[in-house]
Design a protein around this motif. Structure first.
Motif, short mmCIF file in Angstrom:
data_model
loop_
_atom_site.label_atom_id
_atom_site.label_comp_id
_atom_site.label_asym_id
_atom_site.label_seq_id
_atom_site.Cartn_x
_atom_site.Cartn_y
_atom_site.Cartn_z
N LYS A 117 -14.50 -14.29 7.26
CA LYS A 117 -15.04 -13.44 6.20
C LYS A 117 -14.83 -14.13 4.86
O LYS A 117 -13.78 -14.73 4.62
CB LYS A 117 -14.32 -12.08 6.16
CG LYS A 117 -14.21 -11.36 7.48
CD LYS A 117 -15.53 -10.90 7.99
CE LYS A 117 -15.34 -10.07 9.26
NZ LYS A 117 -16.59 -9.74 9.89
N ASN A 118 -15.82 -14.03 3.98
CA ASN A 118 -15.63 -14.44 2.59
C ASN A 118 -14.75 -13.38 1.96
O ASN A 118 -14.90 -12.19 2.26
CB ASN A 118 -16.96 -14.51 1.86
CG ASN A 118 -17.87 -15.56 2.45
OD1 ASN A 118 -17.52 -16.73 2.50
ND2 ASN A 118 -19.03 -15.14 2.91
N VAL A 119 -13.85 -13.80 1.06
CA VAL A 119 -12.96 -12.82 0.44
C VAL A 119 -13.09 -12.85 -1.08
O VAL A 119 -13.21 -13.90 -1.69
CB VAL A 119 -11.48 -12.99 0.87
CG1 VAL A 119 -11.30 -12.66 2.33
CG2 VAL A 119 -10.97 -14.37 0.58
N ILE A 120 -13.08 -11.66 -1.64
CA ILE A 120 -13.06 -11.46 -3.08
C ILE A 120 -11.71 -10.80 -3.34
O ILE A 120 -11.45 -9.71 -2.84
CB ILE A 120 -14.22 -10.56 -3.52
CG1 ILE A 120 -15.56 -11.18 -3.07
CG2 ILE A 120 -14.19 -10.33 -5.03
CD1 ILE A 120 -16.72 -10.22 -3.11
N ILE A 121 -10.86 -11.48 -4.09
CA ILE A 121 -9.47 -11.02 -4.24
C ILE A 121 -9.16 -10.71 -5.69
O ILE A 121 -9.40 -11.50 -6.58
CB ILE A 121 -8.47 -12.09 -3.75
CG1 ILE A 121 -8.86 -12.62 -2.37
CG2 ILE A 121 -7.06 -11.52 -3.71
CD1 ILE A 121 -8.00 -13.78 -1.91
N GLU A 122 -8.57 -9.53 -5.88
CA GLU A 122 -8.06 -9.16 -7.20
C GLU A 122 -6.97 -10.15 -7.60
O GLU A 122 -6.30 -10.73 -6.75
CB GLU A 122 -7.43 -7.76 -7.13
CG GLU A 122 -8.42 -6.65 -7.15
CD GLU A 122 -8.23 -5.80 -8.38
OE1 GLU A 122 -7.10 -5.47 -8.75
OE2 GLU A 122 -9.25 -5.48 -8.98
N LYS A 123 -6.79 -10.33 -8.91
CA LYS A 123 -5.71 -11.18 -9.39
C LYS A 123 -4.39 -10.42 -9.32
O LYS A 123 -4.40 -9.21 -9.52
CB LYS A 123 -5.98 -11.62 -10.83
CG LYS A 123 -7.14 -12.56 -10.91
CD LYS A 123 -7.38 -13.20 -12.24
CE LYS A 123 -6.81 -12.55 -13.43
NZ LYS A 123 -7.10 -13.14 -14.69
N PRO A 124 -3.31 -11.08 -9.03
CA PRO A 124 -3.20 -12.47 -8.64
C PRO A 124 -3.69 -12.66 -7.21
O PRO A 124 -3.49 -11.79 -6.36
CB PRO A 124 -1.70 -12.77 -8.74
CG PRO A 124 -1.05 -11.45 -8.45
CD PRO A 124 -1.99 -10.41 -9.03
#
Length: 142
Positions: free
Chosen positions: A75-82
């Motif tokens: 899966k491609n991931v979009i991650i909140e910072k940090p």
């Protein structure tokens, strides 16, 4: 995954997006989400063909664990910072993403930035016409 993004999608703050599945430890939030698959088990979400992209908006200490599991499930991931709590974990995710031919994207939010709020007011008043695309790049020194 994560209640913050579930509420943003359900309140239409994010336009033209379709939620195909959702995961959150708080199942009561599912009442506001319209999608085909709802679960409180992240492993179940990762096993499915859809979604191909997973937003990780959980507690920061869980980002590495969740991103690793999603990447290993291709899966491609979009991650909140940090993205992770340790830079070595971020490097591990990068290597895993390359191995599994997926991408990692950090969330860079500027909606509370006074400059962005001012630009939004200008756009909303149509003083500069009716823009049909919005791109914003920031360069900063810390």
């Amino acid at each position: 995954m994560g209640s913050k993004y579930l509420s943003m999608f359900s309140s239409k703050l994010i336009h033209n997006a379709i939620i195909t599945a959702a995961c959150d430890k708080k199942s009561e939030l599912f009442e506001t989400v319209n999608c085909d698959f709802l679960t409180t088990d992240f492993g179940d979400l990762c096993k499915r063909d859809m979604p191909k992209n997973i937003i990780i908006a959980t507690d920061s200490v869980l980002h590495f664990e969740h991103a690793k599991k999603a990447i290993e499930a291709q899966k491609n991931v979009i991650i909140e910072k940090p993205i992770t709590m340790r830079s070595s974990d971020a490097l591990t995710l990068d290597k895993l993403a390359k191995k599994h031919n997926v991408s990692i994207f950090p969330v860079l939010q500027h909606r509370h930035n006074p400059v962005i709020q001012g630009l939004k007011k200008i756009v909303d008043t149509r003083k500069i016409g009716n823009p049909n695309a919005r791109d914003f790049y920031t360069y900063g020194k810390r």
